[in-house]
Design an enzyme around this catalytic site. Structure first.
Site, PDB file in Angstrom:
ATOM      1  N   TYR A 168      22.151   9.555  21.169  1.00  0.00           N
ATOM      2  CA  TYR A 168      22.589   8.586  20.160  1.00  0.00           C
ATOM      3  C   TYR A 168      23.826   7.814  20.628  1.00  0.00           C
ATOM      4  CZ  TYR A 168      19.221   9.312  16.519  1.00  0.00           C
ATOM      5  OH  TYR A 168      18.041   9.293  15.810  1.00  0.00           O
ATOM      6  N   VAL A 227      18.374  -0.082  12.854  1.00  0.00           N
ATOM      7  CA  VAL A 227      19.706   0.519  12.725  1.00  0.00           C
ATOM      8  C   VAL A 227      20.741  -0.263  13.537  1.00  0.00           C
ATOM      9  CG1 VAL A 227      18.883   2.832  12.143  1.00  0.00           C
ATOM     10  CG2 VAL A 227      19.110   2.211  14.551  1.00  0.00           C
ATOM     11  N   ASP A 228      20.333  -1.439  14.036  1.00  0.00           N
ATOM     12  CA  ASP A 228      21.305  -2.275  14.743  1.00  0.00           C
ATOM     13  C   ASP A 228      21.981  -3.230  13.737  1.00  0.00           C
ATOM     14  OD1 ASP A 228      19.764  -4.753  14.457  1.00  0.00           O
ATOM     15  OD2 ASP A 228      18.385  -3.941  15.952  1.00  0.00           O
ATOM     16  N   HIS A 265      17.008   2.676   7.008  1.00  0.00           N
ATOM     17  CA  HIS A 265      17.172   3.817   7.916  1.00  0.00           C
ATOM     18  C   HIS A 265      18.609   3.944   8.415  1.00  0.00           C
ATOM     19  CE1 HIS A 265      12.540   3.744   8.779  1.00  0.00           C
ATOM     20  NE2 HIS A 265      12.849   4.190   7.586  1.00  0.00           N
ATOM     21  N   CYS A 309      29.778  12.476   8.164  1.00  0.00           N
ATOM     22  CA  CYS A 309      29.901  13.933   8.276  1.00  0.00           C
ATOM     23  C   CYS A 309      28.627  14.564   7.693  1.00  0.00           C
ATOM     24  CB  CYS A 309      31.131  14.419   7.515  1.00  0.00           C
ATOM     25  SG  CYS A 309      31.185  16.228   7.462  1.00  0.00           S
ATOM     26  N   CYS A 344      30.092  16.943   4.456  1.00  0.00           N
ATOM     27  CA  CYS A 344      30.655  16.398   3.207  1.00  0.00           C
ATOM     28  C   CYS A 344      30.213  14.965   2.928  1.00  0.00           C
ATOM     29  CB  CYS A 344      32.191  16.474   3.222  1.00  0.00           C
ATOM     30  SG  CYS A 344      32.978  15.296   4.346  1.00  0.00           S
ATOM     31  N   CYS A 353      34.634  16.459  11.530  1.00  0.00           N
ATOM     32  CA  CYS A 353      35.128  15.635  10.423  1.00  0.00           C
ATOM     33  C   CYS A 353      36.599  15.967  10.151  1.00  0.00           C
ATOM     34  CB  CYS A 353      34.278  15.943   9.184  1.00  0.00           C
ATOM     35  SG  CYS A 353      34.848  15.152   7.675  1.00  0.00           S
ATOM     36  N   CYS A 363      36.733  17.809   6.455  1.00  0.00           N
ATOM     37  CA  CYS A 363      36.208  19.144   6.140  1.00  0.00           C
ATOM     38  C   CYS A 363      35.871  19.972   7.376  1.00  0.00           C
ATOM     39  CB  CYS A 363      34.974  19.035   5.239  1.00  0.00           C
ATOM     40  SG  CYS A 363      33.502  18.501   6.132  1.00  0.00           S
ATOM     41  N   ASN A 390       3.505 -10.746  13.841  1.00  0.00           N
ATOM     42  CA  ASN A 390       3.475  -9.635  14.794  1.00  0.00           C
ATOM     43  C   ASN A 390       2.496 -10.003  15.916  1.00  0.00           C
ATOM     44  OD1 ASN A 390       2.987  -6.962  16.009  1.00  0.00           O
ATOM     45  ND2 ASN A 390       3.960  -6.154  14.164  1.00  0.00           N
TER      46      ASN A 390
HETATM   47  P1  OAD Z   1       7.292   0.438  15.725  1.00  0.00           P
HETATM   48  O1  OAD Z   1       7.715   0.730  17.128  1.00  0.00           O
HETATM   49  O2  OAD Z   1       6.463   1.435  15.030  1.00  0.00           O
HETATM   50  O3  OAD Z   1       6.517  -0.940  15.712  1.00  0.00           O
HETATM   51  C1  OAD Z   1       7.047  -2.073  16.354  1.00  0.00           C
HETATM   52  C2  OAD Z   1       6.202  -3.255  15.980  1.00  0.00           C
HETATM   53  O4  OAD Z   1       6.822  -4.415  16.540  1.00  0.00           O
HETATM   54  C3  OAD Z   1       4.770  -3.207  16.527  1.00  0.00           C
HETATM   55  O5  OAD Z   1       3.869  -3.525  15.505  1.00  0.00           O
HETATM   56  C4  OAD Z   1       4.775  -4.284  17.625  1.00  0.00           C
HETATM   57  O6  OAD Z   1       3.519  -4.916  17.747  1.00  0.00           O
HETATM   58  C5  OAD Z   1       5.813  -5.226  17.080  1.00  0.00           C
HETATM   59  N1  OAD Z   1       6.473  -6.095  18.082  1.00  0.00           N
HETATM   60  C6  OAD Z   1       6.766  -5.844  19.377  1.00  0.00           C
HETATM   61  N2  OAD Z   1       7.411  -6.878  19.926  1.00  0.00           N
HETATM   62  C7  OAD Z   1       7.536  -7.823  18.943  1.00  0.00           C
HETATM   63  C8  OAD Z   1       8.120  -9.132  18.865  1.00  0.00           C
HETATM   64  N3  OAD Z   1       8.723  -9.690  19.913  1.00  0.00           N
HETATM   65  N4  OAD Z   1       8.043  -9.788  17.691  1.00  0.00           N
HETATM   66  C9  OAD Z   1       7.456  -9.228  16.605  1.00  0.00           C
HETATM   67  N5  OAD Z   1       6.898  -8.004  16.616  1.00  0.00           N
HETATM   68  C10 OAD Z   1       6.934  -7.310  17.770  1.00  0.00           C
HETATM   69  O7  OAD Z   1       8.633   0.082  14.944  1.00  0.00           O
HETATM   70  P2  OAD Z   1       8.918   0.143  13.387  1.00  0.00           P
HETATM   71  O8  OAD Z   1       7.747  -0.323  12.599  1.00  0.00           O
HETATM   72  O9  OAD Z   1      10.208  -0.533  13.170  1.00  0.00           O
HETATM   73  O10 OAD Z   1      12.401   5.297  11.981  1.00  0.00           O
HETATM   74  O11 OAD Z   1       9.106   1.693  13.194  1.00  0.00           O
HETATM   75  C11 OAD Z   1       9.475   2.175  11.960  1.00  0.00           C
HETATM   76  C12 OAD Z   1      10.319   3.389  12.100  1.00  0.00           C
HETATM   77  O12 OAD Z   1       9.710   4.302  13.014  1.00  0.00           O
HETATM   78  C13 OAD Z   1      11.682   3.159  12.733  1.00  0.00           C
HETATM   79  O13 OAD Z   1      12.631   2.617  11.844  1.00  0.00           O
HETATM   80  C14 OAD Z   1      12.053   4.540  13.150  1.00  0.00           C
HETATM   81  C15 OAD Z   1      10.748   5.021  13.734  1.00  0.00           C
HETATM   82  O14 OAD Z   1      10.498   6.344  13.539  1.00  0.00           O
HETATM   83  C16 OAD Z   1      13.304   6.314  12.062  1.00  0.00           C
HETATM   84  O15 OAD Z   1      13.858   6.605  13.100  1.00  0.00           O
HETATM   85  C17 OAD Z   1      13.543   7.000  10.764  1.00  0.00           C
END
Ligand code: OAD
Length: 274
Positions: free
Chosen positions: A91, A126-127, A147, A155, A158, A175, A178, A241
């Protein structure tokens, strides 16, 4: 200079105009017509929006979940195990990379679209790239981080939380209040989403006339339920997409392409159609 010209100049400085095929062109036109009617819009954002800024997606050929180790590193159980240090180093590496990434044309165009009407943005990312684009353009739309955020430190005991990118989580800091273990302010598998962000996103989905689905595979719940709720309450779903997703068949308008290329064109045509 008008705000729109400012956005256009910023986008042009980042990108070359690309040729769009006729099907994509027609889909953008339909979407622009819809967005020019001043609808209430809920936007569901996934990692694809930041892909063109160099942030890897989770799934797909270049996705980080292809690496089984990494999928283990996003589960709360790993933090509670003897692999905490490995997890925090990973991370910390992601946190350090944040300082070298920049918004792409998709981020700027989305903020530009949000300036034109009633938009609520619900992101799984998360950016901080949407906020960075917003601050540069001088307009901050309503953005909910479902997310959490890598910029935040929290922490685990707490719940005290603060924004700090310089703190090295890799050394397992404690932390100050705590003594509990500090962690990034993101949501891990096995944890609940931030209640307020989810509630406000679902509320906006119920009220929305249009749901824009940007760069998400639509596989992770409850985030993926936002377009489903919007559809159930009568919204038109517009997906951007390059690939087929779990939400493509539910969508009314599908625009096949990268958000960094499609959204600037969608913004331009929405302005034209108004
Ligand atoms: P995914 O990696 O599951 O999906 C990414 C999507 O972006 C896919 O459908 C790709 O086709 C698309 N893609 C790739 N390049 C692209 C571009 N230039 N323009 C538009 N689309 C593009 O990512 P998320 O759907 O964000 O959660 O994943 C959801 C969650 O899964 C994340 O937030 C994370 C992960 O587990 C946690 O960590 C809790």
């Amino acid at each position: 200079m008008s705000l729109f010209s400012k956005i256009k100049r910023r986008i042009q400085s980042l990108t070359e105009a690309s040729d769009l095929n006729p099907m994509v062109n027609a889909a953008i036109r339909r979407a622009a017509d819809k967005l020019s009617e001043d609808p209430k819009v809920i936007v569901t954002v996934g990692s694809g929006l930041s892909a063109e800024s160099g942030v890897p997606t989770f799934r797909g050929p270049d996705g980080i979940f292809y690496n089984a180790t990494i999928s283990r590193l996003t589960h709360v159980d790993t933090f509670l195990s003897d692999q905490r240090e490995e997890m925090m180093r990973w991370y910390q590496d992601r946190r350090e990379k944040l300082s070298s990434i920049e918004p792409n044309p998709g981020h700027f165009a989305l903020v530009g679209l949000a300036m034109t009407g009633d938009y609520t943005i619900s992101t799984q990312n998360v950016d901080h790239l949407l906020e960075a684009a917003s601050d540069e353009l001088g307009f901050r739309p309503e953005i909910h981080h479902l997310h959490g955020s890598l910029l935040q430190v929290r922490c685990h005991e707490c719940g005290a939380s603060f924004e700090d990118l310089r703190l090295d989580l890799g050394v397992l800091p404690a932390c100050a209040q705590c003594g509990g273990p500090l962690r990034p302010g993101v949501v891990w598998f096995g944890e609940n989403l931030p209640e307020e962000a989810l509630e406000r996103s679902l509320h906006a989905a119920k009220e929305a006339d249009v749901c824009l689905i940007l760069g998400t595979s639509g596989l992770v719940y409850p985030a993926a339920s936002i377009p489903e709720v919007a559809k159930k309450f009568g919204a038109t779903l517009i997906e951007v997409n390059p690939n087929h997703t779990a939400l493509s068949d539910l969508s009314d308008i599908v625009i096949r392409g990268k958000t960094g290329e499609i959204l600037p064109e969608l913004l331009r045509r929405t302005e034209e159609a108004r």
